[in-house]
Design an enzyme around this catalytic site. Structure first.
Site, mmCIF file in Angstrom:
data_model
loop_
_atom_site.group_PDB
_atom_site.id
_atom_site.type_symbol
_atom_site.label_atom_id
_atom_site.label_comp_id
_atom_site.label_asym_id
_atom_site.label_seq_id
_atom_site.Cartn_x
_atom_site.Cartn_y
_atom_site.Cartn_z
ATOM 1 N N LYS A 284 30.008 55.042 33.417
ATOM 2 C CA LYS A 284 31.423 54.712 33.618
ATOM 3 C C LYS A 284 31.999 54.030 32.382
ATOM 4 O O LYS A 284 31.469 53.024 31.907
ATOM 5 C CB LYS A 284 31.547 53.788 34.833
ATOM 6 C CG LYS A 284 32.925 53.169 35.047
ATOM 7 C CD LYS A 284 32.885 52.156 36.198
ATOM 8 C CE LYS A 284 34.163 51.359 36.295
ATOM 9 N NZ LYS A 284 34.089 50.304 37.337
ATOM 10 N N LYS A 296 44.290 43.228 39.908
ATOM 11 C CA LYS A 296 43.310 42.168 40.127
ATOM 12 C C LYS A 296 43.948 40.792 39.942
ATOM 13 O O LYS A 296 44.970 40.661 39.271
ATOM 14 C CB LYS A 296 42.168 42.308 39.100
ATOM 15 C CG LYS A 296 41.302 43.534 39.230
ATOM 16 C CD LYS A 296 40.264 43.549 38.112
ATOM 17 C CE LYS A 296 39.358 44.774 38.193
ATOM 18 N NZ LYS A 296 38.455 44.702 39.361
ATOM 19 N N ARG A 370 34.796 55.164 40.489
ATOM 20 C CA ARG A 370 34.234 56.304 41.211
ATOM 21 C C ARG A 370 35.045 57.573 40.974
ATOM 22 O O ARG A 370 34.516 58.687 41.080
ATOM 23 C CB ARG A 370 34.124 55.978 42.701
ATOM 24 C CG ARG A 370 35.429 55.730 43.412
ATOM 25 C CD ARG A 370 35.241 55.001 44.749
ATOM 26 N NE ARG A 370 34.776 53.633 44.530
ATOM 27 C CZ ARG A 370 34.465 52.795 45.500
ATOM 28 N NH1 ARG A 370 34.575 53.178 46.766
ATOM 29 N NH2 ARG A 370 34.060 51.569 45.228
#
Length: 522
Positions: A284, A296, A370
Site C-alpha cells: 500500500k 481524520k 483497501r
C-alpha cells in the site's frame, strides 16, 4: 533523501588488539537465588570477550557492575580501557540471562548489536566481539549480528539547516570478530546482510521523507529509478494509463489530490526461469492520508506520511531481490495515491467499479488503502502468481488487537503460517487472524457487490474487515497473505535495539525470508 551508510566487514584478529574506537562485548545478567530472590552471582561475560577479560586481570565484570551494568537486554555500559586493550573504549551490551546449553537467540543478538552501534554514535570504527556459535546456529547468529549492526547505525538525514553539535555522527565502519574472516559461508552471510539491511534502510528513508516531497508521482519516480539501476523490469502507470486500464479503486482514492495516482510494477526474472514458482508482492502506497471526506482528527495526523510503508517495504525488498538473485520469479506491485479532501474527492455513497469488475459501495473514505490494494491484487492475480504477499498499514484495529510490534496476518491458512514462521526467524513477529463468515456478511451492500466497510459502520473486527474485503479480489488458485503493519511499520517512541524513531522497514526482512523459502521449498 539518502541517509549515510554504515559499512561492515569481518575480522579474525584478537579483539584486544584491534585498532578501533570501541570494542563491543556481551554480558549476561546476574543469576538470582531461587529462595531469597537476591543476586546469586556476578555478571557473566558472554563468549567472544575472553581476551578483553584477560587484559583486565579478571576485574572487568566487577568494574562494569560498579558502573551500574545489570546485563539487561539492550543495556549498554561504556568503560574507558586506559590502555589495557588497543581500543580506548569497551562497550558492554546486555544479553539478558545466559541461555542454557545454547547461544543467545538471533533476535537477542540482533537487538544487542543494534543498541551497541547506536550508543556508539560519534565513533568512526567499532568492532563487535559478540557470542557467535560454531555449530549449525552460526549462520543465523552472524546474520543477526550483521543486520543489527547495520540497522543500528541508521539515522535519517533529516532537514535541519544548522549544525547540531549534540547530534553525533553514526558509526561509519563496523568490524565483526569471527573465528575465520575468510570463511566463504561467513562472507556470504555478510553479503546478504548488507543487501537486506540496505533495503530496510531505503524503506526507512522513503517512509521518513516529508510528505510534501514524496507525493505519488515523485515516489513512483524514486522507486522506478532505484529499480532500473538495480536491473529490475519497471512499468509505471500514470493517471491516464490507470483510467484506460479501469483501475477504479486507485483512481477514486487519488482523484481528490492535485498529485495524481500511480501504479508501479517491478519485475525480477531469475536466470533459467528459476524453480517455476511465481511470487507477487503488493504494498500500500498512500503517500499521505488525511482520511479524505471522512477526515481524520488532527492529533497524530502527521504520522500519516507513513501510510505508504507497505509500498516502501515492497519496493525496497525488490531491490534486495535484484541483488540476492533468488531462484524464483518475483513481481512487486506498488499502488500509490494521496488521500485528500477536495471538491474532486470520492465520497461516502459512491459506487466504484474496480479493476476486477466488482463494484464497491464506499461508506468511509478513510478506508482507502483497501481500495488501491484491491486493484493491485487483481492485477497481480491476472498477471499470474502462485503466492501473493500483500502488506499495508491498513487498520487501527491491528494496533488495538496486537499492539505496535506484532503484525496481523490473514489469508490462506498455510501461507499465514509461513508468514508467522518467517516473522519469528527475522524478528518481525506476526500473528495469524481469522476471516469469519459473519464479518463478510456484515459487509453486504444493498446497491453493490460489497461494502468497503461494515454496512452498519460497526467497527467490531475492524482489522478482519480489511482482510475480508481484500479476499474478494484474490482469485481462487492463488495462495495469499495480507500482512497488516499499522503498528510495526512506524515507531513513534524512543529508539530501541535496531529500531530508530520513524520508519522501521517492517516487513522487508520477512518478505525476503519468504522469497527465500519459496525459492528453496516451492
Amino acid at each position: 533523501m539518502t541517509s549515510p551508510r554504515t559499512t561492515l566487514s569481518l575480522v579474525d584478529t584478537d579483539p584486544a588488539e584491534l585498532a578501533v574506537d570501541a570494542i563491543v562485548i556481551g554480558v549476561h545478567s546476574q543469576t538470582t537465588d531461587q529462595e531469597s530472590g537476591s543476586p546469586a552471582g556476578a555478571l557473566l561475560l558472554a563468549s567472544g570477550a575472553e581476551s578483553i577479560a584477560a587484559a583486565f586481570d579478571g576485574k572487568l565484570t566487577e568494574t562494569l557492575a560498579l558502573l551500574g551494568a545489570t546485563g539487561g537486554p539492550g543495556e549498554v555500559i561504556k568503560l574507558a580501557t586506559l590502555g589495557t586493550v588497543t581500543a580506548p573504549v569497551v562497550a558492554a551490551v546486555g544479553l539478558g540471562p545466559e541461555p542454557s546449553g545454547a547461544a543467545p537467540a538471533p533476535e537477542t543478538l540482533r537487538r544487542a548489536a543494534g543498541a551497541a552501534v547506536r550508543a556508539l554514535a560519534g565513533a568512526a570504527r567499532v568492532a563487535l566481539a559478540l557470542p557467535l556459535p560454531d555449530d549449525a546456529d552460526a549462520p543465523a547468529a552472524l546474520r543477526a549480528v550483521s543486520e543489527g549492526a547495520l540497522l543500528g547505525g541508521y539515522r535519517f538525514a533529516g532537514y535541519k539547516t544548522k549544525p547540531q553539535p549534540a547530534r553525533r555522527t553514526p558509526v561509519a565502519e563496523v568490524l565483526v570478530a569471527v573465528p575465520d574472516a575468510a570463511d566463504a559461508a561467513a562472507q556470504a552471510e555478510v553479503t546478504r546482510a548488507q543487501a537486506v539491511a540496505g533495503a530496510v534502510r531505503t524503506s526507512r528513508d522513503w517512509v521518513n521523507t516529508a510528505p510534501n516531497e514524496l507525493r505519488p508521482p515523485s515516489f513512483a519516480d524514486a522507486v522506478a529509478t532505484a529499480a532500473r539501476e538495480a536491473g529490475l523490469g519497471v512499468e509505471v502507470l500514470d493517471e491516464a494509463a490507470l483510467a484506460a486500464g479501469g483501475y477504479g479503486g486507485i483512481l477514486a482514492v487519488g482523484q481528490g489530490s492535485e498529485a495524481p495516482p500511480r501504479l508501479v510494477k517491478l519485475t525480477y526474472t531469475p536466470e533459467g526461469g528459476g524453480n517455476g514458482k511465481r511470487v507477487a508482492l503488493v504494498g500500500k502506497g498512500i503517500t499521505f492520508d488525511t482520511g479524505g471526506i471522512s477526515i481524520k482528527p488532527a492529533q497524530g495526523m502527521w504520522e500519516m506520511k507513513s501510510d505508504m510503508a507497505g509500498a516502501a517495504a515492497v519496493g525496497a525488498a525488490m531491490l534486495a531481490v535484484a541483488a540476492l538473485k533468488p531462484s524464483v520469479a518475483v513481481t512487486g506491485y506498488l499502488p500509490m495515491a494521496e488521500n485528500m479532501p477536495s471538491g474532486t474527492s470520492y465520497r461516502p455513497g459512491d459506487v466504484i467499479t474496480m479493476y476486477s469488475g466488482k463494484r464497491v459501495e464506499v461508506l468511509n473514505t478513510d478506508a482507502e488503502g483497501r481500495m488501491i490494494l484491491a486493484d493491485a491484487i487483481a492485477r497481480a492475480c491476472e498477471d499470474g502468481a502462485d503466492y501473493l504477499f500483500e502488506t499495508s498499514t491498513l487498520t487501527g484495529g491491528q494496533v488495538i488487537a496486537l499492539g505496535k510490534k506484532i503484525a496481523g496476518v490473514m489469508g490462506t491458512p498455510e501461507l499465514c503460517e509461513r508468514v508467522r514462521a518467517a516473522g519469528d526467524a527475522t524478528g518481525e513477529p506476526a500473528w495469524p487472524m481469522p476471516l469469519p463468515d459473519d464479518v463478510r456478511k456484515g459487509m453486504d451492500s444493498d446497491v453493490a457487490d460489497i461494502s468497503q466497510v461494515n454496512a452498519a459502520m460497526d467497527r467490531a473486527g475492524h482489522m478482519l474487515q480489511g482482510g475480508v474485503f481484500l479476499r474478494e479480489f484474490v482469485t481462487d488458485e492463488v495462495a495469499w497473505a495480507h500482512i497488516d503493519i499499522a503498528g510495526p511499520g512506524y515507531h513513534s517512541g524512543e529508539a530501541t535495539g535496531y529500531w530508530t524513531k520513524g520508519g522501521t522497514g517492517v516487513p522487508v526482512r520477512t518478505l525476503l525470508h519468504l522469497v527465500d523459502d519459496v525459492a528453496a521449498n516451492g
